[in-house]
Each structure stands twice: as structure tokens, then as C-alpha cells.
Design an enzyme around this catalytic site. Structure first.
Site, mmCIF file in Angstrom:
data_model
loop_
_atom_site.group_PDB
_atom_site.id
_atom_site.type_symbol
_atom_site.label_atom_id
_atom_site.label_comp_id
_atom_site.label_asym_id
_atom_site.label_seq_id
_atom_site.Cartn_x
_atom_site.Cartn_y
_atom_site.Cartn_z
ATOM 1 N N LYS A 1 0.548 -1.031 0.017
ATOM 2 C CA LYS A 1 -0.059 -0.304 -0.228
ATOM 3 C C LYS A 1 0.381 0.984 0.097
ATOM 4 O O LYS A 1 2.505 1.450 0.453
ATOM 5 C CB LYS A 1 -1.071 0.124 0.875
ATOM 6 C CG LYS A 1 -1.724 -1.491 1.250
ATOM 7 C CD LYS A 1 -2.580 -1.396 2.394
ATOM 8 C CE LYS A 1 -4.118 -2.528 2.176
ATOM 9 N NZ LYS A 1 -4.560 -2.487 3.455
ATOM 10 N N PHE B 1 -14.806 3.603 7.374
ATOM 11 C CA PHE B 1 -13.866 4.022 6.823
ATOM 12 C C PHE B 1 -13.491 3.917 5.825
ATOM 13 O O PHE B 1 -12.948 4.344 4.995
ATOM 14 C CB PHE B 1 -12.931 3.501 7.742
ATOM 15 C CG PHE B 1 -13.128 1.661 7.740
ATOM 16 C CD1 PHE B 1 -13.080 1.445 5.976
ATOM 17 C CD2 PHE B 1 -13.921 0.739 8.028
ATOM 18 C CE1 PHE B 1 -12.605 -0.326 5.898
ATOM 19 C CE2 PHE B 1 -14.142 -0.275 7.963
ATOM 20 C CZ PHE B 1 -13.179 -0.413 6.457
ATOM 21 N N ARG C 1 -1.648 -15.012 4.541
ATOM 22 C CA ARG C 1 -2.358 -14.186 6.067
ATOM 23 C C ARG C 1 -1.514 -14.360 6.611
ATOM 24 O O ARG C 1 -1.240 -13.174 7.539
ATOM 25 C CB ARG C 1 -3.912 -14.077 5.638
ATOM 26 C CG ARG C 1 -4.920 -13.938 4.502
ATOM 27 C CD ARG C 1 -6.082 -13.954 4.846
ATOM 28 N NE ARG C 1 -6.964 -13.586 5.753
ATOM 29 C CZ ARG C 1 -7.224 -12.028 5.852
ATOM 30 N NH1 ARG C 1 -7.253 -11.238 4.364
ATOM 31 N NH2 ARG C 1 -7.934 -11.149 6.667
ATOM 32 N N THR D 1 -5.269 -7.617 10.548
ATOM 33 C CA THR D 1 -5.430 -5.913 9.883
ATOM 34 C C THR D 1 -4.913 -5.371 10.842
ATOM 35 O O THR D 1 -4.448 -4.045 10.304
ATOM 36 C CB THR D 1 -7.153 -5.812 9.655
ATOM 37 O OG1 THR D 1 -7.026 -7.342 8.789
ATOM 38 C CG2 THR D 1 -7.230 -4.808 9.388
ATOM 39 N N ARG E 1 2.789 -6.605 9.114
ATOM 40 C CA ARG E 1 2.138 -5.934 9.785
ATOM 41 C C ARG E 1 2.800 -4.948 10.661
ATOM 42 O O ARG E 1 2.766 -3.936 11.000
ATOM 43 C CB ARG E 1 0.661 -6.363 9.813
ATOM 44 C CG ARG E 1 0.361 -5.863 8.355
ATOM 45 C CD ARG E 1 -1.393 -6.251 8.157
ATOM 46 N NE ARG E 1 -2.120 -6.117 7.284
ATOM 47 C CZ ARG E 1 -3.496 -6.831 6.742
ATOM 48 N NH1 ARG E 1 -3.633 -7.510 7.212
ATOM 49 N NH2 ARG E 1 -3.795 -6.512 5.561
ATOM 50 N N ASN F 1 -2.080 0.347 7.084
ATOM 51 C CA ASN F 1 -1.719 -1.209 7.413
ATOM 52 C C ASN F 1 -0.462 -1.568 6.449
ATOM 53 O O ASN F 1 -1.108 -3.086 6.003
ATOM 54 C CB ASN F 1 -2.675 -1.714 7.855
ATOM 55 C CG ASN F 1 -3.680 -2.642 7.243
ATOM 56 O OD1 ASN F 1 -3.266 -2.168 5.795
ATOM 57 N ND2 ASN F 1 -4.283 -3.370 7.147
ATOM 58 N N HIS G 1 -1.940 -5.528 1.809
ATOM 59 C CA HIS G 1 -3.477 -5.965 1.638
ATOM 60 C C HIS G 1 -3.013 -8.079 0.888
ATOM 61 O O HIS G 1 -2.440 -8.362 0.607
ATOM 62 C CB HIS G 1 -3.976 -5.760 0.077
ATOM 63 C CG HIS G 1 -5.404 -6.566 -0.001
ATOM 64 N ND1 HIS G 1 -6.839 -6.328 0.460
ATOM 65 C CD2 HIS G 1 -5.954 -7.214 -1.351
ATOM 66 C CE1 HIS G 1 -7.106 -7.696 -0.137
ATOM 67 N NE2 HIS G 1 -6.529 -8.135 -0.754
HETATM 68 P P1 CMP Z 1 -7.279 -5.086 3.964
HETATM 69 O O1 CMP Z 1 -8.006 -5.799 4.839
HETATM 70 O O2 CMP Z 1 -5.916 -4.759 3.007
HETATM 71 O O3 CMP Z 1 -8.116 -4.431 3.459
HETATM 72 C C1 CMP Z 1 -9.789 -3.689 4.026
HETATM 73 C C2 CMP Z 1 -8.642 -2.040 4.291
HETATM 74 O O4 CMP Z 1 -9.511 -1.652 4.745
HETATM 75 C C3 CMP Z 1 -7.896 -2.691 5.428
HETATM 76 O O5 CMP Z 1 -6.984 -3.747 4.942
HETATM 77 C C4 CMP Z 1 -7.801 -1.668 5.876
HETATM 78 O O6 CMP Z 1 -6.904 -1.043 5.670
HETATM 79 C C5 CMP Z 1 -8.936 -0.857 6.125
HETATM 80 N N1 CMP Z 1 -9.686 -0.859 7.408
HETATM 81 C C6 CMP Z 1 -10.176 -1.891 7.890
HETATM 82 N N2 CMP Z 1 -10.849 -1.829 8.695
HETATM 83 C C7 CMP Z 1 -10.516 -0.675 9.399
HETATM 84 C C8 CMP Z 1 -11.277 0.200 10.467
HETATM 85 N N3 CMP Z 1 -11.891 -0.094 11.718
HETATM 86 N N4 CMP Z 1 -10.797 1.488 10.432
HETATM 87 C C9 CMP Z 1 -10.256 1.671 9.276
HETATM 88 N N5 CMP Z 1 -9.763 1.646 8.483
HETATM 89 C C10 CMP Z 1 -10.020 -0.504 8.451
#
Ligand code: CMP
Length: 140
Positions: A11, A59, A87, A93, A104, A114, A117
Site C-alpha cells: 500500500k 472508514f 495471511r 489487519t 504488519r 496497514n 493487502h
Molecule cells: P485490507 O484488509 O487490506 O482491506 C480492507 C482495508 O480497510 C483494510 O486492509 C484496512 O486498510 C481498512 N480497514 C479495515 N478496518 C478498518 C478500520 N476499522 N478503520 C480504518 N480502516 C480499516
């Protein structure tokens, strides 16, 4: 459905901080073969489509702004048990919950920014790979 493939994006936060090659190296050392690779900036429309499953989340706007503020690296990866193993390699996440040694834990700043992906299912891996790559761009 190919359970040996997954999709990743490094990212904008990882790219901005100069982690691109370090993260790609960790992925390679963990046994994943990079079968497609692209360095690009997503348009707002592309990001909205890619993350459409999150369109009703609070978000969503921040996510789209973040994912389009700079270039990303998109990659298709091949390895046995690719989705699950990748994963594990990237961790939770929310980096605060990510295990020691995960990408991460090492590189992510927050749940929103984060670092990487990883597809969450074989079905999504297949869709996400097709979203970013045509068949002629994949070298298996
Ligand atoms: P990813 O799982 O790659 O794809 C969905 C994205 O949404 C996740 O990574 C985060 O970057 C974002 N995301 C998920 N949950 C939240 C949250 N609670 N607040 C902000 N961003 C989020």
C-alpha cells in the site's frame, strides 16, 4: 478456483517509506513465487471498485483517499496454500494485534494504513488477480 494463488498490494504507506524491496524480499523468502507484478497508482474509480465490499463502512472514504494518494505495488503470488499462508505472513489487519515477525507488525502504522493487502479467500484472490492483471501479464 486456484488455491495456490493469492493477491497482494503493497500500500502507499509502505512505498512512501521505502519498504517496497524489503517487503518483496520477505515475500520471496517465505516461499511465494511472484507470477505477476505491477507498480501503479490506482484511480479513485479503481479503488472504489476494488473495495466496493466496504462501501458502507465508516472508514470507506479514508480508505479510498489513502489507497489513491500514491503508487502501490500489485502482485499475484503462487505457493501451496497461498491464501492462508500469506495471511499468516502479513498478520492481523490491526498491526497492534499482529504477531511478532509478521509484515504488519514490522511495517504497518495503523489499522487504516496497514502496509499490505492479502486476499481473504481463494474466490477473492482469483477476482483480485483478474482485477489487476490480464492473463497475458501472469507468468506462472
Ligand atoms: P485490507 O484488509 O487490506 O482491506 C480492507 C482495508 O480497510 C483494510 O486492509 C484496512 O486498510 C481498512 N480497514 C479495515 N478496518 C478498518 C478500520 N476499522 N478503520 C480504518 N480502516 C480499516
Amino acid at each position: 478456483m486456484n488455491s495456490n494463488r493469492t493477491f497482494t498490494m503493497l500500500k502507499p504507506d509502505s512505498i512512501e517509506q521505502g519498504y517496497m524491496l524489503s517487503i518483496l524480499n520477505i515475500i520471496k523468502e517465505a516461499g511465494f513465487k511472484i507470477i505477476a507484478l505491477k507498480y501503479k497508482k490506482m484511480t479513485k474509480e479503481e479503488a472504489e471498485q476494488f473495495y466496493s465490499v466496504h462501501s458502507d463502512k465508516p472508514f470507506f472514504k479514508d480508505l479510498i483517499q489513502f489507497m489513491t494518494r500514491g503508487p502501490i505495488v500489485a502482485a499475484a503470488l503462487e505457493k501451496s496454500n497461498a491464501v492462508v499462508d500469506f495471511r499468516k505472513l502479513i498478520g492481523s489487519t490491526d498491526p497492534k494485534e499482529a504477531k511478532e515477525g509478521t509484515i504488519r507488525k514490522r511495517y504497518a502504522k495503523s489499522i487504516g494504513e496497514n502496509a499490505v493487502h492479502g486476499s481473504d479467500s481463494d474466490e477473492n484472490a482469483s477476482m483480485e488477480i483478474s482485477f489487476h492483471f490480464s492473463d497475458s501479464e501472469i507468468f506462472s
